[in-house]
Design a protein around this motif. Structure first.
Motif, PDB file in Angstrom:
ATOM      1  N   TYR A  33     -15.320   3.069   2.708  1.00 21.54           N
ATOM      2  CA  TYR A  33     -15.416   1.743   3.308  1.00 21.54           C
ATOM      3  C   TYR A  33     -14.195   1.441   4.166  1.00 21.54           C
ATOM      4  CZ  TYR A  33     -15.875  -3.190   4.131  1.00 21.54           C
ATOM      5  OH  TYR A  33     -15.961  -4.395   4.765  1.00 21.54           O
ATOM      6  N   TYR A  34     -13.029   1.805   3.675  1.00 16.38           N
ATOM      7  CA  TYR A  34     -11.794   1.588   4.430  1.00 16.38           C
ATOM      8  C   TYR A  34     -11.860   2.278   5.789  1.00 16.38           C
ATOM      9  CZ  TYR A  34      -7.010   2.532   5.950  1.00 16.38           C
ATOM     10  OH  TYR A  34      -5.874   2.671   6.701  1.00 16.38           O
ATOM     11  N   ILE A  89      -7.456  -1.805   2.608  1.00 18.28           N
ATOM     12  CA  ILE A  89      -8.682  -2.502   3.029  1.00 18.28           C
ATOM     13  C   ILE A  89      -8.356  -3.950   3.375  1.00 18.28           C
ATOM     14  CG2 ILE A  89     -10.908  -3.404   2.224  1.00 18.28           C
ATOM     15  CD1 ILE A  89     -11.257  -0.805   0.648  1.00 18.28           C
ATOM     16  N   ILE A  90      -7.509  -4.579   2.558  1.00 14.09           N
ATOM     17  CA  ILE A  90      -7.096  -5.961   2.837  1.00 14.09           C
ATOM     18  C   ILE A  90      -6.401  -6.036   4.191  1.00 14.09           C
ATOM     19  CG2 ILE A  90      -5.591  -7.849   2.085  1.00 14.09           C
ATOM     20  CD1 ILE A  90      -6.099  -6.950  -0.790  1.00 14.09           C
ATOM     21  N   PHE A 148      -7.227   0.194  -1.699  1.00 14.28           N
ATOM     22  CA  PHE A 148      -7.751  -1.165  -1.792  1.00 14.28           C
ATOM     23  C   PHE A 148      -6.882  -2.147  -1.002  1.00 14.28           C
ATOM     24  CE2 PHE A 148      -7.968  -5.347  -3.888  1.00 14.28           C
ATOM     25  CZ  PHE A 148      -9.336  -5.601  -3.728  1.00 14.28           C
ATOM     26  N   THR A 149      -5.556  -2.035  -1.132  1.00 11.61           N
ATOM     27  CA  THR A 149      -4.686  -2.945  -0.388  1.00 11.61           C
ATOM     28  C   THR A 149      -4.715  -2.640   1.106  1.00 11.61           C
ATOM     29  OG1 THR A 149      -2.853  -1.501  -1.113  1.00 11.61           O
ATOM     30  CG2 THR A 149      -3.110  -3.611  -2.237  1.00 11.61           C
ATOM     31  N   SER A 191     -14.855   6.259  -7.712  1.00 13.81           N
ATOM     32  CA  SER A 191     -14.554   4.938  -7.164  1.00 13.81           C
ATOM     33  C   SER A 191     -13.565   5.031  -6.007  1.00 13.81           C
ATOM     34  CB  SER A 191     -13.990   4.018  -8.253  1.00 13.81           C
ATOM     35  OG  SER A 191     -12.789   4.553  -8.793  1.00 13.81           O
ATOM     36  N   GLU A 192     -12.625   5.954  -6.106  1.00  4.82           N
ATOM     37  CA  GLU A 192     -11.636   6.091  -5.031  1.00  4.82           C
ATOM     38  C   GLU A 192     -12.296   6.524  -3.722  1.00  4.82           C
ATOM     39  OE1 GLU A 192      -9.916  10.561  -5.888  1.00  4.82           O
ATOM     40  OE2 GLU A 192      -9.125   8.891  -7.072  1.00  4.82           O
ATOM     41  N   THR A 246      -6.098   4.648  -5.668  1.00  7.59           N
ATOM     42  CA  THR A 246      -7.133   3.625  -5.536  1.00  7.59           C
ATOM     43  C   THR A 246      -6.530   2.273  -5.173  1.00  7.59           C
ATOM     44  OG1 THR A 246      -8.529   4.787  -7.153  1.00  7.59           O
ATOM     45  CG2 THR A 246      -9.067   2.483  -6.680  1.00  7.59           C
ATOM     46  N   ALA A 247      -5.442   1.902  -5.827  1.00  8.65           N
ATOM     47  CA  ALA A 247      -4.778   0.629  -5.525  1.00  8.65           C
ATOM     48  C   ALA A 247      -4.267   0.622  -4.091  1.00  8.65           C
ATOM     49  CB  ALA A 247      -3.630   0.381  -6.496  1.00  8.65           C
ATOM     50  N   SER A 287       0.828  -1.212   0.000  1.00  7.51           N
ATOM     51  CA  SER A 287       0.000   0.000   0.000  1.00  7.51           C
ATOM     52  C   SER A 287       0.858   1.256   0.000  1.00  7.51           C
ATOM     53  CB  SER A 287      -0.918   0.013   1.229  1.00  7.51           C
ATOM     54  OG  SER A 287      -1.821  -1.070   1.196  1.00  7.51           O
ATOM     55  N   PHE A 325     -13.964   3.365  -2.093  1.00  6.56           N
ATOM     56  CA  PHE A 325     -12.967   2.567  -1.371  1.00  6.56           C
ATOM     57  C   PHE A 325     -12.553   3.257  -0.071  1.00  6.56           C
ATOM     58  CE2 PHE A 325     -11.808   0.629  -5.616  1.00  6.56           C
ATOM     59  CZ  PHE A 325     -12.243  -0.649  -5.277  1.00  6.56           C
TER      60      PHE A 325
END
Length: 255
Positions: A169-170, A112-113, A109-110, A162-163, A105-106, A94, A166
């Motif tokens: 939610y994160y 969030i993981i 997203f990572t 979209s960003e 965005t990437a 990340s 994410f």
């Protein structure tokens, strides 16, 4: 033989902490007093997270090592070590996306993981044998809260990127983990879990400042007020972030 290996591990831990302190002091000095050295500061920050990843990979015993060296580890301790290693890998990934490559965005997203992995870890501590159910309910619940916030925002701004989806939610998922971390501080007597909770809360304070840093992209704010907030948050992000990651790295479930 066991005592020799324990001494080596103690030296490794002390060296890790000392190096991280030096790196922390260096990039904080650069950020506060030498702003034109931003690129140097960025690479020092990334290297400091790489060291956290390297530490959790080298320091903690695997199940086979524990058996060979005569240490007993529970299933939860095995799980904690594996989750910590995978989560620190995605944390490093990340920071590569966000800090070095500027792939927002990437990077989110990572992250969030990472929070999903920490949710699994925390649930293994507090769910009394119903970990899967706890994780699923939390994922669904935080998802519904994020959808509600995005719907409200959509009524004010028609363009929902979209960003932003994410990021919302994160943050909601992270906030729920942070509340659990507060509970751990009050209820747990295990030093490793207290270290983890303190690290997660410091990490959360970092992300609050990240949110403040990006606030102007989504809300209308007075320029004078925002400038003052920005000047603080740009420093405060990493002021909290690295200590949080170091504490999490030190919190592995290992005897």
């Amino acid at each position: 033989m066991k005592n020799i290996k324990d001494r080596k591990k103690a030296v490794l831990k002390i060296a890790f902490i000392l190096i991280e302190l030096i790196l922390y002091g260096t990039f904080m000095y650069l950020d506060i007093f030498v702003s034109q050295k931003a690129n140097l500061s960025m690479y020092i920050k990334f290297f400091s997270i790489f060291l956290c990843f390297l530490f959790v990979m080298l320091y903690y015993r695997t199940s086979n090592q524990a058996k060979e060296e005569g240490y007993y580890q529970t299933n939860k301790e095995h799980l904690g070590i594996h989750i910590l290693r995978v989560a620190m890998f995605f944390t490093l990934l990340s920071d590569l996306f966000l800090l070095v490559l500027d792939y927002y965005t990437a990077g989110v997203f990572t992250f969030i993981i990472v929070q999903l992995l920490y949710l699994i870890l925390i649930s293994s501590w507090i769910s009394s044998g119903k970990m899967i159910r706890t994780v699923l309910m939390r994922v669904i619940g935080t998802g519904l809260v994020a959808v509600l916030i995005l719907i409200i925002y959509h009524f004010q701004e028609t363009d929902v990127k979209s960003e932003l989806i994410f990021a919302v939610y994160y943050f909601i998922l992270f906030a729920s983990n942070a509340m659990d971390a507060i509970g751990i501080l009050f209820r747990s007597k295990r030093k490793t879990r207290i270290l983890f909770a303190c690290g997660l809360l410091a990490y959360f304070l970092c992300d609050i400042n990240v949110g403040i840093f990006n606030l102007k992209d989504y809300l209308t704010i007075d320029e004078t007020i925002y400038t003052q907030i920005y000047n603080f948050s740009v420093i405060a992000m990493w002021m909290f972030y690295l200590p949080g990651q170091v504490l999490i790295a030190l919190s592995g479930e290992s005897k």
